[in-house]
Design an enzyme around this catalytic site. Structure first.
Site, mmCIF file in Angstrom:
data_model
loop_
_atom_site.group_PDB
_atom_site.id
_atom_site.type_symbol
_atom_site.label_atom_id
_atom_site.label_comp_id
_atom_site.label_asym_id
_atom_site.label_seq_id
_atom_site.Cartn_x
_atom_site.Cartn_y
_atom_site.Cartn_z
ATOM 1 N N TYR A 124 -12.702 17.572 11.664
ATOM 2 C CA TYR A 124 -12.465 18.703 12.569
ATOM 3 C C TYR A 124 -11.026 19.200 12.518
ATOM 4 O O TYR A 124 -10.702 20.180 13.167
ATOM 5 C CB TYR A 124 -12.817 18.312 14.007
ATOM 6 C CG TYR A 124 -14.295 18.348 14.277
ATOM 7 C CD1 TYR A 124 -15.144 17.452 13.659
ATOM 8 C CD2 TYR A 124 -14.835 19.287 15.144
ATOM 9 C CE1 TYR A 124 -16.500 17.479 13.896
ATOM 10 C CE2 TYR A 124 -16.192 19.323 15.385
ATOM 11 C CZ TYR A 124 -17.029 18.415 14.765
ATOM 12 O OH TYR A 124 -18.361 18.451 15.003
ATOM 13 N N LYS A 171 -18.368 4.394 9.215
ATOM 14 C CA LYS A 171 -19.015 4.274 7.903
ATOM 15 C C LYS A 171 -17.994 3.644 6.959
ATOM 16 O O LYS A 171 -17.662 4.179 5.893
ATOM 17 C CB LYS A 171 -19.457 5.674 7.436
ATOM 18 C CG LYS A 171 -20.320 5.699 6.196
ATOM 19 C CD LYS A 171 -21.778 5.473 6.468
ATOM 20 C CE LYS A 171 -22.551 5.363 5.169
ATOM 21 N NZ LYS A 171 -23.924 4.899 5.326
ATOM 22 N N ASP A 205 -25.262 5.157 10.388
ATOM 23 C CA ASP A 205 -26.685 5.429 10.124
ATOM 24 C C ASP A 205 -27.563 4.408 10.843
ATOM 25 O O ASP A 205 -28.559 4.750 11.493
ATOM 26 C CB ASP A 205 -26.992 5.499 8.618
ATOM 27 C CG ASP A 205 -26.157 4.538 7.782
ATOM 28 O OD1 ASP A 205 -25.307 3.833 8.360
ATOM 29 O OD2 ASP A 205 -26.350 4.485 6.557
ATOM 30 N N ASP A 229 -19.754 13.786 17.631
ATOM 31 C CA ASP A 229 -20.444 15.044 17.922
ATOM 32 C C ASP A 229 -21.947 14.875 17.668
ATOM 33 O O ASP A 229 -22.790 15.231 18.499
ATOM 34 C CB ASP A 229 -19.870 16.139 17.022
ATOM 35 C CG ASP A 229 -20.333 17.517 17.451
ATOM 36 O OD1 ASP A 229 -20.787 17.664 18.601
ATOM 37 O OD2 ASP A 229 -20.238 18.454 16.643
#
Ligand code: NAD
Length: 340
Positions: A124, A171, A205, A229
């Protein structure tokens, strides 16, 4: 005492939600003076920019703002006003509670999650460029400073709100440097709370699957900006959808309270959209201003109105409009005596 609060009605359904929310907040008995300022599409005509300086000046002066959603053009056009506002005011923590409510048809009845999203960096940061005509590059920025700051916010929130566990989401198996640094920063901060608040981490995930299958296993989640988000919309879906998901953007000098959802342009001006998310964002604002009893009274009035089920909006299966729902909440507030 009267609190002067910057009101940013925003685009699409924003103005009608802002009207409903300020009316409900006024009915709590807390004194507000609403300083309304234009940002988004409506500001472009007047100021030539979607985020004019008077908006930032007003929030800096009042230190607290209530904000409706603002449209961001997809692909080209101006950058997100929402992201720019968070960056300009250094609103580093995005708090998004997701809690089940009686009367809503959802897969689970006992979801009670707090999503703490880092709000200033990651993808972002908006640093993108074309590499020749056929490739594009976005730069993901993760710093130790911002990661430790958001992790500390999540642990402090857990301590202050009688929560028991913080889960860091990442991740780091693939993005070993950037997400690796985020995870390492969370571990550093977790050590300060050992014995008081439990800590664990999950790969994003797997986290999504676990939240869909066993949301009751989780408590406070802390995530970098992009995963935060996405996962907060997933959590909103677990508790009844975007129409009921509130949010707060907290910084050291100012705080901006806004629903998780966007401007839903197709419902603009139709008196259809659900104001619950913005009203509950107002309840978060009441807590921030030091009115926990009034915040609880408002939350109970909203929850009871939804549980009763005769005045809900289309997204919750009802046929009441934005104004009608706000009227029902105001009536309930009037029937519940204030604690002080
Ligand atoms: P959206 O949240 O506006 O809408 C997604 C879906 O949820 C739509 O079906 C919509 O009708 C429904 N919905 C949303 N809010 C609702 C409410 N209060 N009551 C009932 N139904 C509701 O998301 P989108 O369509 O992806 O985005 C529309 C615009 O909003 C885009 O320009 C986007 O950039 C912007 N946006 C702004 C913010 C913000 O201001 N913080 C956040 C998200 C999206």
């Amino acid at each position: 005492m009267t609190h002067r609060v910057t009101l940013i009605p925003g685009d699409g359904i924003g103005p009608e939600l802002a009207e409903a929310t300020t009316r409900v907040l006024d009915a709590t008995g807390v004194g507000f003076e609403w300083e309304s300022v234009e940002a988004g599409e409506s500001a472009i005509a007047q100021y030539g920019t979607p985020l004019p300086e008077p908006v930032l000046e007003s929030v800096r002066r009042n230190k607290v703002a209530l904000k409706g959603p603002i449209t961001t053009p997809v692909g080209g056009g101006f950058r997100s006003v929402n992201v720019a506002l968070r960056q300009a005011l250094n609103l580093y923590a995005n708090l998004r509670p997701a809690r089940s409510m009686k009367g809503l048809e959802t897969r689970y009845e006992d979801v009670d999650l707090i999503i703490v999203r880092e709000n200033t960096e990651d993808l972002y940061a908006g640093i993108e460029h074309m590499v020749g005509p056929d490739a594009a590059e976005s730069i993901k920025i993760i710093t130790r400073y911002a990661s430790e700051r958001i992790a500390r916010y999540a642990f402090e929130y857990a301590v202050a709100n009688d929560r028991h566990k913080v889960t860091a989401v990442h991740k780091a198996n693939i993005m070993k440097l950037s997400d690796g640094l985020f995870l390492e920063s969370c571990r550093t901060i977790a050590a300060d709370y050992e014995g008081r608040i439990a800590f664990e981490d999950r790969i994003v995930d797997n986290m999504c699957m676990q939240l869909v299958q066993k949301p009751e296993l989780y408590d406070v989640l802390v995530l970098p900006n992009l995963y935060g988000d996405i996962v907060s919309d997933l959590c909103a879906g677990l508790v009844g959808g975007l129409g009921v998901a509130p949010g707060a953007n907290i910084g050291t000098l100012a705080a901006v309270f806004e629903p998780v959802h966007g401007s839903a342009p197709k419902y603009a001006g139709l008196d259809k959209a659900n104001p619950t998310a913005m009203i509950l964002s107002g309840a978060l604002m009441l807590r921030h201003l030091g009115y926990p009893d009034e915040a609880l009274r408002l939350e109970v009035a909203v929850r009871d109105t939804i549980a009763e089920g005769t005045a809900t909006t289309y997204d919750l299966g009802g046929s009441t409009g934005t104004r009608g729902f706000a009227d029902a909440v105001v009536e309930r507030l009037a029937a519940t005596p204030a604690a002080r």
